[in-house]
Design a protein around this motif. Structure first.
Motif, short mmCIF file in Angstrom:
data_model
loop_
_atom_site.label_atom_id
_atom_site.label_comp_id
_atom_site.label_asym_id
_atom_site.label_seq_id
_atom_site.Cartn_x
_atom_site.Cartn_y
_atom_site.Cartn_z
N GLN A 18 55.70 -51.00 18.65
CA GLN A 18 55.19 -51.00 20.17
C GLN A 18 55.70 -49.32 20.48
OE1 GLN A 18 57.72 -53.45 23.60
NE2 GLN A 18 55.86 -54.78 23.07
N ASN A 19 55.88 -48.63 19.97
CA ASN A 19 56.04 -47.25 20.82
C ASN A 19 54.72 -46.61 20.02
OD1 ASN A 19 58.67 -47.63 21.92
ND2 ASN A 19 59.81 -46.92 20.18
N GLU A 20 54.03 -47.25 18.95
CA GLU A 20 52.56 -46.68 19.01
C GLU A 20 51.92 -46.85 18.78
OE1 GLU A 20 52.32 -46.97 14.54
OE2 GLU A 20 55.31 -46.90 14.01
N LEU A 21 52.02 -48.45 19.51
CA LEU A 21 50.52 -48.59 20.22
C LEU A 21 50.32 -48.10 21.89
CD1 LEU A 21 51.33 -52.32 19.60
CD2 LEU A 21 49.46 -51.06 18.59
N MET A 22 51.88 -47.98 22.49
CA MET A 22 51.95 -47.35 23.79
C MET A 22 50.92 -45.09 23.56
SD MET A 22 55.99 -48.69 25.00
CE MET A 22 55.72 -47.38 27.07
N VAL A 23 51.22 -45.24 22.86
CA VAL A 23 50.96 -43.99 22.52
C VAL A 23 49.90 -43.97 22.10
CG1 VAL A 23 50.50 -42.01 20.74
CG2 VAL A 23 53.28 -42.70 21.46
N TYR A 24 48.76 -45.26 21.67
CA TYR A 24 47.53 -44.88 21.78
C TYR A 24 47.17 -45.22 22.97
CZ TYR A 24 47.42 -45.60 16.43
OH TYR A 24 47.96 -44.81 14.29
N LEU A 25 47.78 -46.16 23.34
CA LEU A 25 46.89 -46.76 25.03
C LEU A 25 47.19 -45.60 25.91
CD1 LEU A 25 48.26 -50.11 25.47
CD2 LEU A 25 46.37 -49.54 25.55
N ALA A 26 48.44 -44.99 25.80
CA ALA A 26 48.42 -43.21 26.56
C ALA A 26 46.90 -42.42 26.38
CB ALA A 26 49.75 -43.22 26.81
#
Length: 110
Positions: A18-26
Motif C-alpha cells: 500500500q505504501n508503494e501505491l500511495m507513492v505512485y498516486l502522490a
C-alpha cells in the motif's frame, strides 16, 4: 470509493504494498484516501497515469522476467502482453481530456 481502491480496481493482479501505491498516486497528484470522483476527467486521467507508472515498474523488474511457464503462457508472452497494455494505456492517457484542457488536439507522435 477512494483513489487507492480505484487504483487497485484498475490494476487487479498486480500486488504491491500500500505504501508503494500511495507513492505512485502522490506522484500523479492524487491523495490515496481522498474520494474518487468518477465524473472528474482529471481524476480519471491521473488514475490511468498511475496505473501506467505501475505497469512500467513491473516491466522494469528483471526478477519477474525469469523463465517461467504458467498455464501455457511463457514469460515472453507475459512481457509482450504487458508491453501491449502499456502502449494501450499510454495512448488512452494522451487522448483523454481534462477539465483544464480546452482543445481537442493531442500529440500523436512523440
Amino acid at each position: 470509493m477512494n483513489n487507492l481502491q480505484r487504483l487497485q480496481l484498475e490494476t487487479k493482479g498486480i500486488d504491491l504494498e500500500q505504501n508503494e501505491l500511495m507513492v505512485y498516486l502522490a506522484e500523479n497528484g492524487l491523495d490515496a484516501h481522498s474520494e474518487y470522483n468518477p465524473q472528474s476527467m482529471t481524476d480519471k486521467k491521473a488514475i490511468y497515469s498511475t496505473a501506467l507508472s505501475m505497469l512500467e515498474s513491473v516491466a522494469n523488474n528483471p526478477t519477474l522476467m525469469k523463465a517461467v511457464k504458467i498455464d501455457d503462457m511463457t514469460v515472453s508472452e507475459f512481457h509482450e502482453n504487458l508491453m501491449k497494455r502499456i502502449d494501450q494505456l499510454t495512448f488512452k492517457v494522451r487522448a483523454m481530456r481534462t477539465e483544464n484542457s480546452n482543445t481537442d488536439v493531442f500529440m500523436l507522435y512523440v
